[in-house]
Each structure stands twice: as C-alpha cells, then as structure tokens.
Motif scaffolding. Sequence first.
Motif, short mmCIF file in Angstrom:
data_model
loop_
_atom_site.label_atom_id
_atom_site.label_comp_id
_atom_site.label_asym_id
_atom_site.label_seq_id
_atom_site.Cartn_x
_atom_site.Cartn_y
_atom_site.Cartn_z
N LEU A 66 2.34 5.77 7.05
CA LEU A 66 3.59 5.39 6.38
C LEU A 66 4.65 5.00 7.42
O LEU A 66 5.42 4.06 7.21
CB LEU A 66 4.09 6.52 5.49
N ALA A 67 4.69 5.72 8.53
CA ALA A 67 5.66 5.41 9.57
C ALA A 67 5.38 4.04 10.19
O ALA A 67 6.32 3.31 10.52
CB ALA A 67 5.64 6.48 10.65
N GLN A 68 4.11 3.67 10.32
CA GLN A 68 3.77 2.35 10.85
C GLN A 68 4.24 1.25 9.92
O GLN A 68 4.69 0.19 10.37
CB GLN A 68 2.25 2.21 11.04
N LEU A 69 4.16 1.48 8.62
CA LEU A 69 4.57 0.47 7.65
C LEU A 69 6.10 0.36 7.62
O LEU A 69 6.63 -0.74 7.53
CB LEU A 69 4.00 0.79 6.28
N GLY A 70 6.79 1.48 7.64
CA GLY A 70 8.21 1.53 7.89
C GLY A 70 9.18 0.88 6.91
O GLY A 70 10.34 0.73 7.25
N ALA A 99 0.82 -1.21 0.00
CA ALA A 99 0.00 0.00 0.00
C ALA A 99 0.86 1.26 0.00
O ALA A 99 0.35 2.36 -0.27
CB ALA A 99 -0.92 0.01 1.21
N VAL A 100 2.16 1.13 0.27
CA VAL A 100 3.03 2.31 0.41
C VAL A 100 3.05 3.18 -0.84
O VAL A 100 2.91 4.40 -0.74
CB VAL A 100 4.45 1.88 0.84
N PRO A 101 3.23 2.64 -2.06
CA PRO A 101 3.25 3.53 -3.23
C PRO A 101 1.96 4.36 -3.37
O PRO A 101 2.02 5.56 -3.66
CB PRO A 101 3.44 2.59 -4.42
N GLY A 102 0.84 3.75 -3.12
CA GLY A 102 -0.43 4.47 -3.20
C GLY A 102 -0.55 5.53 -2.12
O GLY A 102 -1.01 6.65 -2.37
N THR A 106 11.45 0.65 3.21
CA THR A 106 12.31 1.64 2.55
C THR A 106 11.50 2.64 1.72
O THR A 106 11.85 3.82 1.69
CB THR A 106 13.35 0.98 1.64
N ASN A 107 10.48 2.18 1.05
CA ASN A 107 9.65 3.09 0.26
C ASN A 107 8.91 4.08 1.16
O ASN A 107 8.74 5.25 0.80
CB ASN A 107 8.66 2.32 -0.60
N ALA A 108 8.48 3.62 2.32
CA ALA A 108 7.82 4.51 3.28
C ALA A 108 8.81 5.54 3.80
O ALA A 108 8.46 6.73 3.94
CB ALA A 108 7.23 3.71 4.42
N VAL A 109 10.05 5.13 4.06
CA VAL A 109 11.07 6.07 4.54
C VAL A 109 11.35 7.12 3.47
O VAL A 109 11.50 8.30 3.76
CB VAL A 109 12.36 5.31 4.95
N SER A 110 11.39 6.71 2.21
CA SER A 110 11.59 7.67 1.11
C SER A 110 10.45 8.68 1.05
O SER A 110 10.68 9.88 0.88
CB SER A 110 11.70 6.95 -0.23
N ALA A 111 9.22 8.20 1.19
CA ALA A 111 8.06 9.10 1.16
C ALA A 111 8.09 10.06 2.36
O ALA A 111 7.78 11.25 2.21
CB ALA A 111 6.77 8.30 1.16
N LEU A 112 8.48 9.56 3.51
CA LEU A 112 8.58 10.42 4.69
C LEU A 112 9.70 11.45 4.53
O LEU A 112 9.56 12.60 4.97
CB LEU A 112 8.80 9.58 5.95
N SER A 113 10.79 11.05 3.90
CA SER A 113 11.90 11.99 3.66
C SER A 113 11.44 13.12 2.74
O SER A 113 11.79 14.29 2.96
CB SER A 113 13.10 11.27 3.05
N ARG A 114 10.68 12.77 1.71
CA ARG A 114 10.15 13.81 0.81
C ARG A 114 9.21 14.75 1.57
O ARG A 114 9.25 15.97 1.42
CB ARG A 114 9.42 13.18 -0.38
N ALA A 115 8.35 14.16 2.42
CA ALA A 115 7.41 14.98 3.20
C ALA A 115 8.16 15.89 4.17
O ALA A 115 7.75 17.03 4.39
CB ALA A 115 6.45 14.09 3.96
N ALA A 116 9.26 15.42 4.72
CA ALA A 116 10.05 16.21 5.67
C ALA A 116 10.65 17.45 5.00
O ALA A 116 10.95 18.43 5.68
CB ALA A 116 11.16 15.36 6.28
N ILE A 117 10.80 17.42 3.70
CA ILE A 117 11.37 18.55 2.97
C ILE A 117 10.28 19.34 2.25
O ILE A 117 10.29 20.57 2.24
CB ILE A 117 12.43 18.07 1.95
#
Length: 189
Positions: free
Chosen positions: A77-81, A53-56, A83-94
């Motif tokens: 996304l953090a619950q799923l944790g 579900a992470v890409p969606g 690598t793809n979730a970490v990438s999405a969270l990194s984008r959100a952090a910026i």
Amino acid sequence: RLPQQVAIMERERELELAQKGWRRDLRMWRGWLGGRRGVEAEENFRQIQDPLAVPGLAELLASERDSQIRAMFIDILAQLGDTNAVSALSRAAIQDADLENRLRAIDHLRKIGRTQAMHSFTQLLSHKDNQVVNRAAVALGRLGDPEAVLPLIHALVTRHETVVQPTANIRPRFGRASNGAGGMNGLSV
C-alpha cells in the motif's frame, strides 16, 4: 442522456469492473500464500502498480490474521501511495493488533502522506476509547510534525466520569435506635 453522462457512466463501470478483477486476483493470491504457489503469490503482490488494487488490498489488510502478511500488505500500500492507500495505512497505524505493523504504517505515512495522516490522527485524539487516543498520540509523535504539538497538548486535558454504585452494606433507617434501648430518633446507617 448527454454524451458526457454516458462517458462518465462507462468510465465508472470500467473502474468498478477493474476493482472487482483486482479483488478476485488478490483473494486468489492470498489463498496461494503458505502453499506451493506461495513464492509466485508474493511476487505477484510485490509487482502491483495499479492504484485500482488499493481497495482490495485495504480489505485484505483489515481482515488478515497473519502479522507478517499484514506487514507485506502495508508495504505494498505504501508503494502505491494514493489517498486511498494513505487512508488504509492510517487505519492500520491505529487498529493493527501488532505494534510493529502500526509503527511500520506510521513510518510509511511519514514519507507518503504526512498531512492527510496528521489530520486523521488529530481527529482521533477526542475518541471515546482511550487506547485509540493513545495510539493516535503515538502516531502524531512519530510523524514529527510541529503542528501536532497543540492538538497533543489539548488531548492531555481529559475528563473522566465514572458512576459509583452504592454497596449493599449501607442501609439507611429512620426511627428508634435498632438496639431497642431507646435513644435518639432520626437517621441511622
């Protein structure tokens, strides 16, 4: 084709279909939020356990306008944790427009993906956009990893170039003085 190739192709097809199914469900649940089925949709989102579900979710996070819903997507996304979730969270952090959501993403990254996020943020320290550089520096600071100190020091040394256009008031001339009284020949401004 070899049986192994066929098995790999079938597995890729199954993964692709599963991700498409998640995208469909996630968009449907997003449409329910704020309506009469909003509580059910939120519950459905909170129960997601499948990394497929992470890409969606990442796509929904990137396109979502409502700050509170983005916050919910960041938490999921953090619950799923993975690598793809970490990438999405990194984008959100910026990239997230809301400071609270950026900080929320960074706090989750501290717990689930510090190393991957640190690498991503370190690369952004040389970005052309000063706002991106500043946000990456804040993120590195909040991650609290001592290895980020040297890249942050290097990011402090900056070089800014600006092009200054001449104003229309400067009119260089050669020849006699403009007052007609004779005088010095040469360059006048």
